[in-house]
Design a protein around this motif. Structure first.
Motif, PDB file in Angstrom:
ATOM      1  N   SER A 281       0.813  -1.226   0.000  1.00 35.13           N
ATOM      2  CA  SER A 281       0.000   0.000   0.000  1.00 35.13           C
ATOM      3  C   SER A 281       0.846   1.275   0.000  1.00 35.13           C
ATOM      4  N   ILE A 282       2.116   1.174   0.399  1.00 39.89           N
ATOM      5  CA  ILE A 282       2.968   2.377   0.448  1.00 39.89           C
ATOM      6  C   ILE A 282       3.087   2.993  -0.948  1.00 39.89           C
ATOM      7  N   GLU A 283       3.354   2.159  -1.950  1.00 41.01           N
ATOM      8  CA  GLU A 283       3.479   2.661  -3.325  1.00 41.01           C
ATOM      9  C   GLU A 283       2.173   2.576  -4.114  1.00 41.01           C
ATOM     10  N   ALA A 284       1.305   1.610  -3.776  1.00 39.15           N
ATOM     11  CA  ALA A 284       0.201   1.277  -4.689  1.00 39.15           C
ATOM     12  C   ALA A 284      -1.167   1.826  -4.300  1.00 39.15           C
ATOM     13  N   SER A 285      -1.347   2.266  -3.048  1.00 37.21           N
ATOM     14  CA  SER A 285      -2.688   2.652  -2.585  1.00 37.21           C
ATOM     15  C   SER A 285      -2.814   4.160  -2.388  1.00 37.21           C
ATOM     16  N   TYR A 286      -4.061   4.618  -2.389  1.00 34.73           N
ATOM     17  CA  TYR A 286      -4.304   6.037  -2.113  1.00 34.73           C
ATOM     18  C   TYR A 286      -3.936   6.386  -0.680  1.00 34.73           C
ATOM     19  N   GLU A 304      -8.978   6.529   1.694  1.00 33.41           N
ATOM     20  CA  GLU A 304      -9.402   5.655   0.599  1.00 33.41           C
ATOM     21  C   GLU A 304      -8.480   4.433   0.522  1.00 33.41           C
ATOM     22  N   THR A 305      -9.074   3.247   0.380  1.00 30.31           N
ATOM     23  CA  THR A 305      -8.271   2.011   0.365  1.00 30.31           C
ATOM     24  C   THR A 305      -8.037   1.461  -1.045  1.00 30.31           C
ATOM     25  N   GLN A 306      -8.609   2.096  -2.040  1.00 27.84           N
ATOM     26  CA  GLN A 306      -8.414   1.608  -3.418  1.00 27.84           C
ATOM     27  C   GLN A 306      -6.953   1.719  -3.850  1.00 27.84           C
ATOM     28  N   GLN A 307      -6.590   0.901  -4.838  1.00 34.08           N
ATOM     29  CA  GLN A 307      -5.233   0.927  -5.373  1.00 34.08           C
ATOM     30  C   GLN A 307      -5.147   1.768  -6.636  1.00 34.08           C
ATOM     31  N   LYS A 308      -3.997   2.427  -6.810  1.00 30.72           N
ATOM     32  CA  LYS A 308      -3.726   3.164  -8.045  1.00 30.72           C
ATOM     33  C   LYS A 308      -3.195   2.200  -9.097  1.00 30.72           C
ATOM     34  N   LEU A 309      -2.387   1.219  -8.646  1.00 30.28           N
ATOM     35  CA  LEU A 309      -1.730   0.262  -9.546  1.00 30.28           C
ATOM     36  C   LEU A 309      -1.676  -1.103  -8.874  1.00 30.28           C
ATOM     37  N   ALA A 310      -1.483  -2.140  -9.675  1.00 28.04           N
ATOM     38  CA  ALA A 310      -1.220  -3.464  -9.115  1.00 28.04           C
ATOM     39  C   ALA A 310       0.176  -3.444  -8.485  1.00 28.04           C
ATOM     40  N   ALA A 311       0.391  -4.322  -7.514  1.00 29.30           N
ATOM     41  CA  ALA A 311       1.686  -4.321  -6.826  1.00 29.30           C
ATOM     42  C   ALA A 311       2.074  -5.717  -6.357  1.00 29.30           C
ATOM     43  N   VAL A 312       3.382  -5.943  -6.340  1.00 27.47           N
ATOM     44  CA  VAL A 312       3.939  -7.149  -5.730  1.00 27.47           C
ATOM     45  C   VAL A 312       5.020  -6.699  -4.756  1.00 27.47           C
ATOM     46  N   MET A 313       5.005  -7.291  -3.573  1.00 28.75           N
ATOM     47  CA  MET A 313       6.057  -7.017  -2.598  1.00 28.75           C
ATOM     48  C   MET A 313       6.953  -8.237  -2.468  1.00 28.75           C
ATOM     49  N   HIS A 358      12.183  -4.750   2.257  1.00 21.25           N
ATOM     50  CA  HIS A 358      11.309  -5.302   1.219  1.00 21.25           C
ATOM     51  C   HIS A 358      11.434  -4.447  -0.029  1.00 21.25           C
ATOM     52  N   VAL A 359      10.990  -5.003  -1.145  1.00 22.56           N
ATOM     53  CA  VAL A 359      11.001  -4.274  -2.415  1.00 22.56           C
ATOM     54  C   VAL A 359       9.581  -4.282  -2.962  1.00 22.56           C
ATOM     55  N   SER A 360       9.093  -3.107  -3.355  1.00 25.61           N
ATOM     56  CA  SER A 360       7.770  -3.008  -3.994  1.00 25.61           C
ATOM     57  C   SER A 360       7.940  -2.869  -5.493  1.00 25.61           C
ATOM     58  N   ILE A 361       7.074  -3.559  -6.221  1.00 29.54           N
ATOM     59  CA  ILE A 361       7.051  -3.457  -7.691  1.00 29.54           C
ATOM     60  C   ILE A 361       5.638  -3.074  -8.091  1.00 29.54           C
ATOM     61  N   VAL A 362       5.476  -1.925  -8.749  1.00 29.70           N
ATOM     62  CA  VAL A 362       4.136  -1.527  -9.206  1.00 29.70           C
ATOM     63  C   VAL A 362       4.065  -1.575 -10.728  1.00 29.70           C
ATOM     64  N   HIS A 363       2.878  -1.920 -11.227  1.00 30.87           N
ATOM     65  CA  HIS A 363       2.675  -2.071 -12.675  1.00 30.87           C
ATOM     66  C   HIS A 363       1.178  -2.037 -12.944  1.00 30.87           C
ATOM     67  N   GLN A 364       0.795  -1.714 -14.166  1.00 33.08           N
ATOM     68  CA  GLN A 364      -0.632  -1.768 -14.539  1.00 33.08           C
ATOM     69  C   GLN A 364      -1.159  -3.196 -14.476  1.00 33.08           C
ATOM     70  N   ASP A 365      -0.282  -4.182 -14.719  1.00 32.21           N
ATOM     71  CA  ASP A 365      -0.687  -5.583 -14.835  1.00 32.21           C
ATOM     72  C   ASP A 365      -0.034  -6.406 -13.722  1.00 32.21           C
ATOM     73  N   LYS A 371       6.368 -10.965 -12.643  1.00 34.48           N
ATOM     74  CA  LYS A 371       7.573 -11.351 -13.409  1.00 34.48           C
ATOM     75  C   LYS A 371       8.775 -10.494 -12.991  1.00 34.48           C
ATOM     76  N   ILE A 372       8.530  -9.197 -12.850  1.00 30.70           N
ATOM     77  CA  ILE A 372       9.614  -8.288 -12.423  1.00 30.70           C
ATOM     78  C   ILE A 372      10.060  -8.661 -11.003  1.00 30.70           C
ATOM     79  N   ALA A 373       9.099  -9.033 -10.152  1.00 27.49           N
ATOM     80  CA  ALA A 373       9.415  -9.428  -8.773  1.00 27.49           C
ATOM     81  C   ALA A 373      10.351 -10.622  -8.745  1.00 27.49           C
ATOM     82  N   GLU A 374      10.121 -11.560  -9.650  1.00 33.60           N
ATOM     83  CA  GLU A 374      10.982 -12.749  -9.740  1.00 33.60           C
ATOM     84  C   GLU A 374      12.416 -12.348 -10.122  1.00 33.60           C
ATOM     85  N   GLN A 375      12.527 -11.389 -11.052  1.00 36.22           N
ATOM     86  CA  GLN A 375      13.851 -10.897 -11.453  1.00 36.22           C
ATOM     87  C   GLN A 375      14.552 -10.209 -10.272  1.00 36.22           C
ATOM     88  N   VAL A 376      13.763  -9.421  -9.523  1.00 33.40           N
ATOM     89  CA  VAL A 376      14.299  -8.735  -8.338  1.00 33.40           C
ATOM     90  C   VAL A 376      14.828  -9.759  -7.339  1.00 33.40           C
TER      91      VAL A 376
END
Length: 386
Positions: A281-286, A304-313, A358-365, A371-376
């Protein structure tokens, strides 16, 4: 409404670990004065607190005297002295979440009984006062294998939980009060962060999906939103809300859930504080979970708890073969990747599987983010300096 901002108001935080440190980002944003106590003289939250003191969170007098000097008291770790919190409440001090909420959660046996009493869906279980009592029940053939063993107290980050397939598996386990729980065949481990303020306003964050490390039993990836059907999402949020209503907690409640093979939702356990499953939620939520916890305990309107983007931590934990002064190998390389933000918790010393960041990865999808998280995960290593 009380003036919390740029005033003499003081928020007390029991615990100065990474959750306390991240909560302080938000108190600094709003210029809310803070006082933190932690046993570690180099606690991650030390630098950002207005006042910091070294103290044992399990010591009655330490917690009592600390609590008397602040206006509102909260905690970032459950293992704090409960009797001191109860005394502070008797004296009229505001403690959120309350001592009563903590009492029901601190001991996993009491927590499980609470779900049973409130007819909340959870795996079948049986409590034992000791390992010896459990062993006797196995000998009498009252307990079948396999099952999940959980220590009633003191478990965290995968510690205090074991899958028992045969009697010999009990040998290394501590002699302590424990429970035997059905081993649930599940599709997914899910979690929902529920926020509830003093006035009773409640909001839930989107359901997240958790992927665990096979040996350390720690969360490796948190995906938000979870890759589940709208029906399962709705069911999970509904169960989380029921848990929140039963506890009547104030602040955040992280509700960990199992999605069974036939899409039932069962409660695993809860944490009454900001949680690993809410870091996305730090990077992805309102509104991120730490600001939301602050709003809730100060009885401010929930964000607001909605997300701006999808995220993987991705959790950054110490490499299995390294102990000593920490070095984040290849961190510059992951910082070149799109949508990638590392969070370093400020622990100078690494050891196997210790949570270091931790590392956050945000993306539209969400699938691209995964996939990026796996590379990280493959790229960055938490090792010790030679």
């Amino acid at each position: 409404m009380k003036n919390y901002f740029s005033s003499d108001f003081k928020l007390g935080i029991l615990g100065g670990g990474q959750l306390g440190k991240m909560l302080l980002y938000e108190t600094r944003k709003y210029d809310i004065a803070t006082s933190v106590v932690d046993p570690n003289p180099e606690a991650p939250a030390k630098l950002a607190a207005n006042q910091f003191q070294i103290g044992d969170l399990q010591d009655y007098e330490t917690v009592l005297q600390f609590g008397r000097k602040v206006d509102v008291l909260t905690f970032e770790i459950e293992s704090v002295n409960l009797e001191a919190l109860q005394q502070l409440e008797k004296e009229g001090k505001k403690v959120y979440p309350s001592a009563e909420t903590l009492l029901k959660i601190q001991d996993k046996g009491i927590q499980k009984q609470f779900y049973a009493e409130h007819q909340l869906p959870t795996a079948n279980f049986r409590l034992f006062t000791s390992k010896a009592e459990l062993t006797e029940a196995i000998i009498r053939k009252e307990v079948d294998f396999p099952f999940v063993w959980k220590a009633c107290k003191g478990g965290y980050d995968g510690k205090g939980v074991s899958v028992i397939k045969k009697q010999e598996d009990l040998i290394p386990l501590p002699e302590t009060a424990c429970m035997r729980e059905d081993l649930i065949p599940f599709k997914n481990e899910l979690a929902v962060i529920v926020a509830r303020n003093v006035s009773g306003e409640i909001k839930t964050y989107p359901v997240v999906e958790m992927e665990f490390h096979p040996t350390a039993n720690q969360v490796e990836y948190v995906l938000s939103p979870a890759r589940i059907s709208a029906e399962v999402e709705q069911k999970a949020r509904k169960v989380a809300m029921r848990v929140s209503e039963a506890f009547q907690h104030v602040g955040l409640l992280a509700v960990e859930l199992f999605q069974t093979e036939n899409d039932e939702i069962l409660i695993n356990e809860v944490a009454p504080r900001p949680h690993n499953s809410g870091h996305f939620s730090i990077e992805a939520s309102y509104t991120n979970q730490f600001e939301q916890h602050l709003r809730a305990i100060l009885d401010l309107p929930l964000g607001e708890t909605q997300q701006k983007l999808a995220a993987v931590m991705v959790n950054l934990v110490g490499d299995a073969d390294h102990t000593g002064n920490v070095h984040y190998q290849n961190i510059e390389e992951i910082m070149q990747m799109p949508g990638v933000t590392p969070h370093i918790y400020g622990k100078r010393e690494t050891r196997p599987f210790r949570k270091m960041g931790h590392v956050s990865i945000v993306h539209q999808d969400i699938n691209e983010a995964r996939k990026i998280a796996e590379q990280v995960k493959k790229k960055i290593k938490v090792i010790s300096k030679k």
